[in-house]
Design a protein around this motif. Structure first.
Motif, PDB file in Angstrom:
ATOM      1  N   LYS A   1      -8.061 -11.825  -6.787  1.00  0.00           N
ATOM      2  CA  LYS A   1      -6.846 -12.639  -6.910  1.00  0.00           C
ATOM      3  C   LYS A   1      -6.082 -12.736  -5.602  1.00  0.00           C
ATOM      4  O   LYS A   1      -5.477 -13.789  -5.298  1.00  0.00           O
ATOM      5  CB  LYS A   1      -5.950 -12.050  -8.011  1.00  0.00           C
ATOM      6  N   TYR A   2      -6.106 -11.638  -4.832  1.00  0.00           N
ATOM      7  CA  TYR A   2      -5.324 -11.602  -3.594  1.00  0.00           C
ATOM      8  C   TYR A   2      -6.196 -11.716  -2.340  1.00  0.00           C
ATOM      9  O   TYR A   2      -5.733 -11.462  -1.233  1.00  0.00           O
ATOM     10  CB  TYR A   2      -4.496 -10.314  -3.548  1.00  0.00           C
ATOM     11  N   GLY A   3      -7.432 -12.111  -2.527  1.00  0.00           N
ATOM     12  CA  GLY A   3      -8.323 -12.262  -1.385  1.00  0.00           C
ATOM     13  C   GLY A   3      -8.922 -10.936  -0.937  1.00  0.00           C
ATOM     14  O   GLY A   3      -8.819  -9.922  -1.624  1.00  0.00           O
ATOM     15  N   LYS A   4      -9.536 -10.967   0.228  1.00  0.00           N
ATOM     16  CA  LYS A   4     -10.199  -9.770   0.748  1.00  0.00           C
ATOM     17  C   LYS A   4      -9.222  -8.854   1.482  1.00  0.00           C
ATOM     18  O   LYS A   4      -8.170  -9.288   1.937  1.00  0.00           O
ATOM     19  CB  LYS A   4     -11.341 -10.173   1.682  1.00  0.00           C
ATOM     20  N   VAL A   5      -9.603  -7.579   1.585  1.00  0.00           N
ATOM     21  CA  VAL A   5      -8.777  -6.597   2.290  1.00  0.00           C
ATOM     22  C   VAL A   5      -8.870  -6.850   3.793  1.00  0.00           C
ATOM     23  O   VAL A   5      -9.954  -7.050   4.348  1.00  0.00           O
ATOM     24  CB  VAL A   5      -9.223  -5.155   1.971  1.00  0.00           C
ATOM     25  N   ILE A   6      -7.715  -6.821   4.451  1.00  0.00           N
ATOM     26  CA  ILE A   6      -7.639  -7.007   5.901  1.00  0.00           C
ATOM     27  C   ILE A   6      -7.499  -5.665   6.614  1.00  0.00           C
ATOM     28  O   ILE A   6      -8.178  -5.382   7.606  1.00  0.00           O
ATOM     29  CB  ILE A   6      -6.451  -7.913   6.275  1.00  0.00           C
ATOM     30  N   SER A   7      -6.605  -4.812   6.085  1.00  0.00           N
ATOM     31  CA  SER A   7      -6.356  -3.511   6.717  1.00  0.00           C
ATOM     32  C   SER A   7      -5.751  -2.544   5.712  1.00  0.00           C
ATOM     33  O   SER A   7      -5.277  -2.952   4.649  1.00  0.00           O
ATOM     34  CB  SER A   7      -5.406  -3.660   7.916  1.00  0.00           C
ATOM     35  N   THR A   8      -5.774  -1.264   6.070  1.00  0.00           N
ATOM     36  CA  THR A   8      -5.148  -0.233   5.236  1.00  0.00           C
ATOM     37  C   THR A   8      -4.427   0.775   6.125  1.00  0.00           C
ATOM     38  O   THR A   8      -4.751   0.935   7.308  1.00  0.00           O
ATOM     39  CB  THR A   8      -6.176   0.530   4.375  1.00  0.00           C
ATOM     40  N   TYR A   9      -3.461   1.470   5.525  1.00  0.00           N
ATOM     41  CA  TYR A   9      -2.766   2.554   6.217  1.00  0.00           C
ATOM     42  C   TYR A   9      -2.450   3.643   5.197  1.00  0.00           C
ATOM     43  O   TYR A   9      -1.694   3.410   4.250  1.00  0.00           O
ATOM     44  CB  TYR A   9      -1.474   2.066   6.878  1.00  0.00           C
ATOM     45  N   ALA A  10      -3.050   4.814   5.374  1.00  0.00           N
ATOM     46  CA  ALA A  10      -2.819   5.946   4.453  1.00  0.00           C
ATOM     47  C   ALA A  10      -2.190   7.092   5.227  1.00  0.00           C
ATOM     48  O   ALA A  10      -2.613   7.405   6.351  1.00  0.00           O
ATOM     49  CB  ALA A  10      -4.133   6.379   3.831  1.00  0.00           C
TER      50      ALA A  10
END
Length: 378
Positions: A169-178
């Motif tokens: 629904k929101y498209g593909k993942v671009i980046s993450t920060y954990a």
């Protein structure tokens, strides 16, 4: 903050287990032994078992008999052994929970399986990827079940976040920060988490940030560590107080950039005020939205999942303590992440397909990624 969450979990599970542990155990209940008397034991396995009719703890082992006896009396455990070897020689025990120092996990996981026991191994599963491979080679050879105890992945809230991402629904993942931190002074200097010889360090203890990143990206090991910077302890430069790193992961045919940050000695605000609201969290940027999952490590205490749509700026917040796309009605709002994990582990031992599982391959990829970060950080 991580220490506060852990203590809160002890209290939460104690209260629920006292009220809900009156059901009799099944005759064919899985018999569990605990190797060590670590602080994590009550939250991770003792109280969860109290509300599971298909499991019971029958023994605890320690390197000191009096310590084991005190522990067994406190938690109403039938047998106390003065060595790990004695516990493993107990033929009535089906499986063991290994909660000792990180650097000893591989040794005792392998010895446990050689002794005929299945193993639930506290995270991180070992000191490095090489040891992890040895654990799972032994599991395959001995036909035993071995799982790394990344309890947080078993909670319905984690499954909801995963479903939001995979829905498209929101498209593909671009980046993450954990990120995951704990305030300065909250972990005593004598704690094993500061000891190099026992595989201590912030990234080893707060390995959750790598686990969360990989889980939500549905990724294996990082294919490149772009940058990694460690802040070493003053007393032992080999041990990291903090690590920040930027990595690349292959996720569904796309290269995703992921940032992780850990700090076991995070400075206070203005040198005075502890950062108590800094719970383990992950931000996941997709093409059409930003998902923020607050307190992914201990969501049973409190969490929220906030979705911010990029085009409109609209924000939607939700919480999930039971149900979810995997557990459905087979769940309870008072279950902790550890209780959900136990449900899956006992299912596996009883030949039932668990709703979620930490695979052998995932644990190897986890340690390969951690090894690569440490190498890059020097």
């Amino acid at each position: 903050m991580a220490m506060v969450l852990q203590v809160s979990t002890f209290v939460q599970q104690y209260l629920y287990s006292r009220a809900l542990s009156k059901q009799p155990k099944k005759q064919d209940a899985i018999k569990l032994g605990i190797l060590s008397t670590a602080m994590i034991d009550p939250a991770a396995v003792i109280h969860p078992v109290e509300t599971h009719t298909g499991a019971k703890i029958t023994a605890v082992g320690s390197r000191d008999l009096s310590t084991a006896q005190k522990f067994s009396k406190k938690y109403s455990i039938e047998k106390a052994y003065g060595s790990y070897e004695e516990l493993l020689a107990d033929k009535e025990i089906d499986a063991v929970y290994i909660s000792g120092p990180n650097g000893l996990h591989a040794e005792w996981a392998i010895k446990s399986m050689v002794a005929g026991k299945h193993v639930l191994i506290e995270k991180p599963v070992s000191a490095n990827a090489e040891e992890t491979r040895l654990i799972f080679e032994c599991a395959k050879k001995r036909n035993k079940i071995a799982m790394e105890a990344f309890h947080w992945q078993f909670h319905p809230a984690a499954h909801v976040v995963q479903a939001l991402i995979s829905s498209g629904k929101y498209g593909k993942v671009i980046s993450t920060y954990a990120r995951m931190t704990t305030p300065t002074g909250s972990i005593p200097s004598s704690d094993i988490r500061w000891q190099f010889d026992l595989a201590g360090g912030s990234l080893m203890d707060m390995t959750y940030v790598v686990s969360a990143t990989r889980y939500f990206l549905d990724a294996g090991a990082s294919n490149k560590v772009i940058t990694a910077k460690a802040r070493p302890m003053k007393k032992d430069k080999r041990v990291d107080e903090s690590i920040e790193a930027t990595l690349n992961f292959a996720s569904h045919g796309k290269t995703v950039t992921a940032d992780v940050f850990t700090d076991m000695n995070l400075g206070n605000i203005g040198h005075i005020i502890p950062r108590l609201a800094d719970a383990p969290s992950i931000k996941i940027e997709l093409e059409k939205a930003m998902i923020y999952y607050y307190n992914f490590m201990m969501p049973h205490l409190y969490h929220y999942i906030e979705v911010t749509e990029k085009t409109t700026g609209a924000k939607h917040s939700q919480k999930h303590y039971n149900f979810g796309p995997k557990w459905g009605t087979r769940s309870e709002p008072y279950w902790s992440t550890y209780r959900y994990q136990l449900e899956a582990f006992i299912d596996k031992l009883q030949g039932i397909e668990p709703v979620h599982w930490i695979t052998l391959e995932s644990s190897i990829a986890q340690m390969e990624t951690i090894d690569a970060i440490y190498i890059k950080a020097g």
